[in-house]
Design an enzyme around this catalytic site. Structure first.
Site, PDB file in Angstrom:
ATOM      1  N   ASP A 111       0.790  -1.264   0.038  1.00  0.00           N
ATOM      2  CA  ASP A 111       0.033   0.006  -0.065  1.00  0.00           C
ATOM      3  C   ASP A 111       1.041   1.362   0.025  1.00  0.00           C
ATOM      4  O   ASP A 111       2.099   1.298   0.388  1.00  0.00           O
ATOM      5  CB  ASP A 111      -0.932  -0.191   1.173  1.00  0.00           C
ATOM      6  CG  ASP A 111      -2.136   1.031   0.928  1.00  0.00           C
ATOM      7  OD1 ASP A 111      -2.189   1.679   0.029  1.00  0.00           O
ATOM      8  OD2 ASP A 111      -3.253   0.829   1.724  1.00  0.00           O
ATOM      9  N   ASP A 112       0.473   2.306  -0.313  1.00  0.00           N
ATOM     10  CA  ASP A 112       1.223   3.616  -0.543  1.00  0.00           C
ATOM     11  C   ASP A 112       1.518   4.041   0.966  1.00  0.00           C
ATOM     12  O   ASP A 112       2.345   4.292   1.238  1.00  0.00           O
ATOM     13  CB  ASP A 112       0.405   4.687  -1.298  1.00  0.00           C
ATOM     14  CG  ASP A 112      -0.843   4.834  -0.910  1.00  0.00           C
ATOM     15  OD1 ASP A 112      -1.556   4.112  -0.222  1.00  0.00           O
ATOM     16  OD2 ASP A 112      -1.393   5.947  -1.286  1.00  0.00           O
ATOM     17  N   ASP A 167      -1.892   4.923   7.810  1.00  0.00           N
ATOM     18  CA  ASP A 167      -2.404   6.098   8.595  1.00  0.00           C
ATOM     19  C   ASP A 167      -2.956   5.706   9.799  1.00  0.00           C
ATOM     20  O   ASP A 167      -2.091   5.627  10.816  1.00  0.00           O
ATOM     21  CB  ASP A 167      -3.321   6.841   7.721  1.00  0.00           C
ATOM     22  CG  ASP A 167      -3.736   8.311   8.255  1.00  0.00           C
ATOM     23  OD1 ASP A 167      -3.645   8.499   9.472  1.00  0.00           O
ATOM     24  OD2 ASP A 167      -3.883   9.255   7.379  1.00  0.00           O
TER      25      ASP A 167
HETATM   26  O1  LIG Z   1      -4.498   3.548   7.673  1.00  0.00           O
HETATM   27  P1  LIG Z   1      -5.604   3.828   7.136  1.00  0.00           P
HETATM   28  O2  LIG Z   1      -6.018   5.094   7.846  1.00  0.00           O
HETATM   29  O3  LIG Z   1      -6.716   3.047   6.966  1.00  0.00           O
HETATM   30  O4  LIG Z   1      -5.199   4.952   6.056  1.00  0.00           O
HETATM   31  C1  LIG Z   1      -4.590   4.077   4.829  1.00  0.00           C
HETATM   32  C2  LIG Z   1      -5.284   3.953   3.717  1.00  0.00           C
HETATM   33  O5  LIG Z   1      -5.791   5.252   3.006  1.00  0.00           O
HETATM   34  C3  LIG Z   1      -5.727   5.349   1.496  1.00  0.00           C
HETATM   35  O6  LIG Z   1      -6.798   4.813   1.082  1.00  0.00           O
HETATM   36  P2  LIG Z   1      -7.890   5.629   0.943  1.00  0.00           P
HETATM   37  O7  LIG Z   1      -8.777   5.145   2.043  1.00  0.00           O
HETATM   38  O8  LIG Z   1      -7.932   7.028   0.504  1.00  0.00           O
HETATM   39  O9  LIG Z   1      -8.646   5.058  -0.516  1.00  0.00           O
HETATM   40  P3  LIG Z   1      -7.966   4.929  -2.061  1.00  0.00           P
HETATM   41  O10 LIG Z   1      -6.347   4.482  -1.920  1.00  0.00           O
HETATM   42  O11 LIG Z   1      -8.800   4.014  -2.822  1.00  0.00           O
HETATM   43  O12 LIG Z   1      -7.979   6.546  -2.433  1.00  0.00           O
HETATM   44  C4  LIG Z   1      -4.350   4.638   1.422  1.00  0.00           C
HETATM   45  O13 LIG Z   1      -4.362   4.388   0.103  1.00  0.00           O
HETATM   46  C5  LIG Z   1      -4.496   3.665   2.728  1.00  0.00           C
HETATM   47  O14 LIG Z   1      -5.073   2.513   1.943  1.00  0.00           O
END
Ligand SMILES: O=P(O)(O)OC[C@H]1O[C@H](OP(=O)(O)OP(=O)(O)O)[C@H](O)[C@@H]1O
Length: 161
Positions: free
Chosen positions: A95-96, A99
């Site tokens: 994953d990128d 958070d």
């Molecule tokens: O640790 P967390 O609080 O769960 O956050 C991390 C996640 O948030 C982002 O995805 P996002 O929900 O923005 O969806 P997307 O990648 O489809 O835009 C990111 O790519 C992770 O998967």
């Protein structure tokens, strides 16, 4: 995802930096294990996954597809749209960003034996990641290049404090 009032700083990432940081993650993973395939967590994991698959010579690529109902404040439910077969043994999970750790908890329940790697990690989610490159404070908004465009900004002196 969009920034909300919980974030006090913004950390903009260019395409070039994202490529460099993805390659840095690939370097860390290179001698770690042999991976039979890679699982990208959509959607943010897709771009780093492409770079890492290229560097590690991985051609077998899967996805776990997750959609947040309330992506603005990250407090809503997340829906798993697509999973994978198996417990993740021998697979690299990308994953990128981690958070709050909410996404990480979900995917680790699905594929507990996968090696979980992200480029960026915030303190709340960091314990859930096996390998990452850069730690960023919890109150920092990471602005990814696919969520941004170049635009005019006021000089610092005119922005008020
Ligand atoms: O640790 P967390 O609080 O769960 O956050 C991390 C996640 O948030 C982002 O995805 P996002 O929900 O923005 O969806 P997307 O990648 O489809 O835009 C990111 O790519 C992770 O998967």
């Amino acid at each position: 995802m969009k920034p909300n009032s919980d974030y006090r700083r913004t950390y903009p990432i260019s395409w070039e930096q994202l490529h460099r940081d993805s390659r840095a993650l690939a370097w860390r993973l290179l001698d770690l294990h042999y991976f039979k395939g890679l699982i990208a967590i959509t959607r943010g994991g897709l771009v780093p996954a492409a770079v890492i698959a290229r560097e590690l010579d991985i051609h077998l690529v899967e996805t776990i597809c997750i959609s947040s109902y309330d992506w603005q404040d990250k407090k809503g439910e997340a829906e798993i749209l697509k999973g994978v077969d198996g417990d993740g043994e021998g697979w690299l999970l990308i994953d990128d960003l981690v958070d709050t750790g909410r996404t990480a908890k979900l995917v680790k329940e699905m594929v507990p034996k996968a090696h979980f790697a992200t480029i960026y990690a915030k303190p709340a989610g960091r314990p859930l990641v096996d390998t990452f490159v850069t730690e960023v404070s919890q109150d920092t908004w990471i602005l990814f290049p696919w969520d941004a465009e170049s635009t005019f900004v006021q000089p610092m002196a005119g922005q008020g404090r």
